[in-house]
Design a protein around this motif. Structure first.
Motif, mmCIF file in Angstrom:
data_model
loop_
_atom_site.group_PDB
_atom_site.id
_atom_site.type_symbol
_atom_site.label_atom_id
_atom_site.label_comp_id
_atom_site.label_asym_id
_atom_site.label_seq_id
_atom_site.Cartn_x
_atom_site.Cartn_y
_atom_site.Cartn_z
ATOM 1 N N GLY A 1 0.818 -1.206 0.000
ATOM 2 C CA GLY A 1 0.000 0.000 0.000
ATOM 3 C C GLY A 1 0.849 1.252 0.000
ATOM 4 N N GLU A 2 1.987 1.199 0.671
ATOM 5 C CA GLU A 2 2.887 2.346 0.717
ATOM 6 C C GLU A 2 3.348 2.741 -0.688
ATOM 7 O OE1 GLU A 2 7.196 3.586 2.724
ATOM 8 O OE2 GLU A 2 6.379 1.567 2.978
ATOM 9 N N ASN A 3 3.635 1.737 -1.515
ATOM 10 C CA ASN A 3 4.087 2.034 -2.871
ATOM 11 C C ASN A 3 2.967 2.582 -3.740
ATOM 12 O OD1 ASN A 3 6.706 1.258 -2.312
ATOM 13 N ND2 ASN A 3 6.370 -0.860 -2.940
ATOM 14 N N ILE A 4 1.750 2.136 -3.498
ATOM 15 C CA ILE A 4 0.607 2.705 -4.218
ATOM 16 C C ILE A 4 0.457 4.179 -3.846
ATOM 17 C CG2 ILE A 4 -1.893 2.605 -4.539
ATOM 18 C CD1 ILE A 4 -1.705 -0.420 -3.924
ATOM 19 N N GLY A 5 0.610 4.484 -2.560
ATOM 20 C CA GLY A 5 0.524 5.872 -2.119
ATOM 21 C C GLY A 5 1.609 6.740 -2.733
ATOM 22 N N LYS A 6 2.821 6.217 -2.804
ATOM 23 C CA LYS A 6 3.918 6.982 -3.399
ATOM 24 C C LYS A 6 3.691 7.195 -4.894
ATOM 25 C CE LYS A 6 7.464 5.572 -0.066
ATOM 26 N NZ LYS A 6 8.719 4.801 0.144
ATOM 27 N N ALA A 7 3.129 6.205 -5.558
ATOM 28 C CA ALA A 7 2.816 6.365 -6.979
ATOM 29 C C ALA A 7 1.748 7.429 -7.174
ATOM 30 C CB ALA A 7 2.352 5.030 -7.559
ATOM 31 N N ALA A 8 0.746 7.456 -6.286
ATOM 32 C CA ALA A 8 -0.297 8.479 -6.362
ATOM 33 C C ALA A 8 0.297 9.873 -6.165
ATOM 34 C CB ALA A 8 -1.369 8.206 -5.304
ATOM 35 N N ARG A 9 1.218 9.980 -5.247
ATOM 36 C CA ARG A 9 1.894 11.269 -5.021
ATOM 37 C C ARG A 9 2.639 11.703 -6.274
ATOM 38 N NH1 ARG A 9 6.504 12.237 -0.321
ATOM 39 N NH2 ARG A 9 6.915 14.443 -0.767
ATOM 40 N N ALA A 10 3.350 10.759 -6.901
ATOM 41 C CA ALA A 10 4.091 11.072 -8.125
ATOM 42 C C ALA A 10 3.142 11.517 -9.229
ATOM 43 C CB ALA A 10 4.894 9.842 -8.565
ATOM 44 N N MET A 11 2.008 10.870 -9.332
ATOM 45 C CA MET A 11 1.015 11.244 -10.348
ATOM 46 C C MET A 11 0.545 12.679 -10.160
ATOM 47 S SD MET A 11 -1.346 7.805 -10.342
ATOM 48 C CE MET A 11 -2.683 8.617 -11.242
ATOM 49 N N LEU A 12 0.117 13.005 -8.955
ATOM 50 C CA LEU A 12 -0.486 14.317 -8.714
ATOM 51 C C LEU A 12 0.546 15.440 -8.838
ATOM 52 C CD1 LEU A 12 -3.236 15.516 -8.157
ATOM 53 C CD2 LEU A 12 -2.732 15.431 -5.708
ATOM 54 N N ASN A 13 1.803 15.132 -8.599
ATOM 55 C CA ASN A 13 2.857 16.129 -8.819
ATOM 56 C C ASN A 13 2.769 16.720 -10.219
ATOM 57 O OD1 ASN A 13 5.446 14.481 -6.872
ATOM 58 N ND2 ASN A 13 4.154 16.186 -6.307
ATOM 59 N N PHE A 14 2.358 15.905 -11.190
ATOM 60 C CA PHE A 14 2.343 16.341 -12.581
ATOM 61 C C PHE A 14 0.944 16.324 -13.187
ATOM 62 C CE2 PHE A 14 6.613 14.893 -11.626
ATOM 63 C CZ PHE A 14 7.318 16.044 -11.955
ATOM 64 N N GLY A 15 -0.071 16.424 -12.332
ATOM 65 C CA GLY A 15 -1.431 16.646 -12.808
ATOM 66 C C GLY A 15 -2.191 15.419 -13.243
ATOM 67 N N LEU A 16 -1.698 14.222 -12.952
ATOM 68 C CA LEU A 16 -2.429 13.000 -13.293
ATOM 69 C C LEU A 16 -3.234 12.535 -12.078
ATOM 70 C CD1 LEU A 16 0.266 11.035 -15.333
ATOM 71 C CD2 LEU A 16 -1.575 12.506 -16.178
ATOM 72 N N TRP B 1 -7.920 -3.486 -1.399
ATOM 73 C CA TRP B 1 -8.086 -2.040 -1.493
ATOM 74 C C TRP B 1 -9.427 -1.639 -0.887
ATOM 75 C CZ3 TRP B 1 -4.622 1.486 -2.290
ATOM 76 C CH2 TRP B 1 -5.019 2.820 -2.525
ATOM 77 N N PRO B 2 -9.470 -0.555 -0.101
ATOM 78 C CA PRO B 2 -8.410 0.402 0.261
ATOM 79 C C PRO B 2 -7.353 -0.232 1.160
ATOM 80 C CG PRO B 2 -10.609 1.308 0.697
ATOM 81 C CD PRO B 2 -10.779 -0.157 0.449
ATOM 82 N N ASN B 3 -6.193 0.421 1.185
ATOM 83 C CA ASN B 3 -5.074 -0.045 1.991
ATOM 84 C C ASN B 3 -4.664 1.090 2.930
ATOM 85 O OD1 ASN B 3 -2.292 -0.576 2.828
ATOM 86 N ND2 ASN B 3 -2.331 -2.261 1.337
ATOM 87 N N PRO B 4 -4.645 0.851 4.245
ATOM 88 C CA PRO B 4 -4.351 1.931 5.197
ATOM 89 C C PRO B 4 -2.947 2.512 5.076
ATOM 90 C CG PRO B 4 -4.388 -0.200 6.307
ATOM 91 C CD PRO B 4 -4.914 -0.424 4.925
ATOM 92 N N ASP B 5 -2.042 1.790 4.445
ATOM 93 C CA ASP B 5 -0.670 2.289 4.306
ATOM 94 C C ASP B 5 -0.512 3.261 3.141
ATOM 95 O OD1 ASP B 5 0.208 0.740 6.444
ATOM 96 O OD2 ASP B 5 0.622 -0.990 5.147
ATOM 97 N N ALA B 6 -1.515 3.325 2.284
ATOM 98 C CA ALA B 6 -1.382 4.162 1.090
ATOM 99 C C ALA B 6 -1.513 5.645 1.422
ATOM 100 C CB ALA B 6 -2.423 3.764 0.045
ATOM 101 N N GLY B 7 -2.450 5.992 2.299
ATOM 102 C CA GLY B 7 -2.719 7.399 2.590
ATOM 103 C C GLY B 7 -1.515 8.175 3.084
ATOM 104 N N PRO B 8 -0.844 7.710 4.166
ATOM 105 C CA PRO B 8 0.322 8.459 4.645
ATOM 106 C C PRO B 8 1.414 8.599 3.598
ATOM 107 C CG PRO B 8 -0.411 6.876 6.292
ATOM 108 C CD PRO B 8 -1.186 6.580 5.045
ATOM 109 N N ALA B 9 1.635 7.563 2.778
ATOM 110 C CA ALA B 9 2.682 7.625 1.762
ATOM 111 C C ALA B 9 2.323 8.568 0.626
ATOM 112 C CB ALA B 9 2.944 6.224 1.207
ATOM 113 N N ALA B 10 1.032 8.813 0.431
ATOM 114 C CA ALA B 10 0.604 9.699 -0.660
ATOM 115 C C ALA B 10 0.859 11.156 -0.344
ATOM 116 C CB ALA B 10 -0.875 9.487 -0.959
ATOM 117 N N SER B 11 1.081 11.478 0.924
ATOM 118 C CA SER B 11 1.433 12.853 1.341
ATOM 119 C C SER B 11 0.462 13.903 0.813
ATOM 120 C CB SER B 11 2.868 13.192 0.901
ATOM 121 O OG SER B 11 3.793 12.316 1.489
ATOM 122 N N GLY B 12 -0.825 13.616 0.897
ATOM 123 C CA GLY B 12 -1.817 14.604 0.489
ATOM 124 C C GLY B 12 -2.449 14.359 -0.860
ATOM 125 N N ALA B 13 -1.999 13.351 -1.598
ATOM 126 C CA ALA B 13 -2.598 13.055 -2.906
ATOM 127 C C ALA B 13 -3.854 12.213 -2.717
ATOM 128 C CB ALA B 13 -1.590 12.334 -3.796
#
Length: 249
Positions: free
Chosen positions: A17-32, A44-56
């Motif tokens: 889930g952490e990696n899904i969150g980080k991928a979501a963060r990377a996406m939103l950085n560039f408008g995806l 899914w949902p995965n509780p580890d995704a939210g913190p790793a997304a850092s607001g995405a």
């Protein structure tokens, strides 16, 4: 000006889930914002995704889950598998930049497909795609994590946006700062003369027979930079201060 839809990001069998969150963060950085998950290992949902997304959170909240890759890309007309070339699969191979140009020129929906963290995409996944996207990378250390791969493709896609805007998302560039204009060469000569006088006083040029060579080296170093008037004024102030008798404390 590109009018193509933004690509969807498809993660096939993501493990953490952490990696899904980080991928979501990377996406939103560039408008995806459109994320599709195929059979995530831990559900899914995965509780580890939210913190790793850092607001995405918008990316995670709207993520859709599919049982198969075919189902995840059923509405797409251009499918890009991000992987190294697979044996037994003959597909055109593009760089992220070339793929981004194609996505912007496409009239339909495009998908960037990424495999699981450890194993990547399998041969059947790649066979379903239309083209392969491979990142030029150091062959001695060809190791990208999932978020790094996503951000590389998202960034290349964002470079072709009209005026940095897509779907209401403004991609901000670093602010430009006006640099001081280079000073007239006479100002630099004054700095060099000032410096040489103080170096002479300090006995820097030793032995004396190397003075000419040392001066030439000093001048070469100082004339390499585009000194502004303020730079030169500051340096002359420093030289003057160094030549003074230290203040008693």
């Amino acid at each position: 000006m590109s009018s193509a839809l933004p690509p969807v990001i498809v993660l096939v069998r993501p493990q953490l889930g952490e990696n899904i969150g980080k991928a979501a963060r990377a996406m939103l950085n560039f408008g995806l914002t459109e994320l599709r998950l195929v059979s995530p290992r831990d559900g899914w949902p995965n509780p580890d995704a939210g913190p790793a997304a850092s607001g995405a959170d918008i990316v995670l909240a709207d993520a859709r889950v599919f049982d198969t890759l075919a189902g995840a890309v059923a509405d797409c007309t251009a499918i890009y598998a991000t992987t190294v070339r697979k044996r037994g699969v003959t597909k055109p191979v593009l760089t992220p930049e070339a793929a981004a140009r194609e996505v912007h020129a496409s009239a339909g929906r495009s998908a960037y497909v990424f495999g699981a963290e450890r194993s990547g995409l399998d041969t059947d996944d790649v066979a379903l795609a239309h083209k392969i996207v491979t990142v030029p990378i150091n062959p001695e250390f060809a190791s990208l994590n999932l978020a790094q791969a996503v951000i590389l493709l998202a960034y290349e896609w964002s470079k072709h946006l009209p005026s940095g805007v897509e779907g209401g998302v403004t991609l901000a560039s670093p602010p430009t700062v006006e640099l001081d204009s280079p000073a007239p060469h006479g100002e630099l000569e004054g700095l060099i003369d000032h410096l040489v006088r103080d170096l002479d006083t300090a006995g820097y040029f030793f032995p004396p027979d190397r003075r000419t060579r040392t001066l030439r080296t000093l001048r070469t170093a100082l004339t390499k930079t585009g000194w502004s008037y303020n730079d030169i004024r500051m340096m002359r102030g420093i030289i003057t201060a160094l030549g003074r008798t230290p203040r008693s404390r």
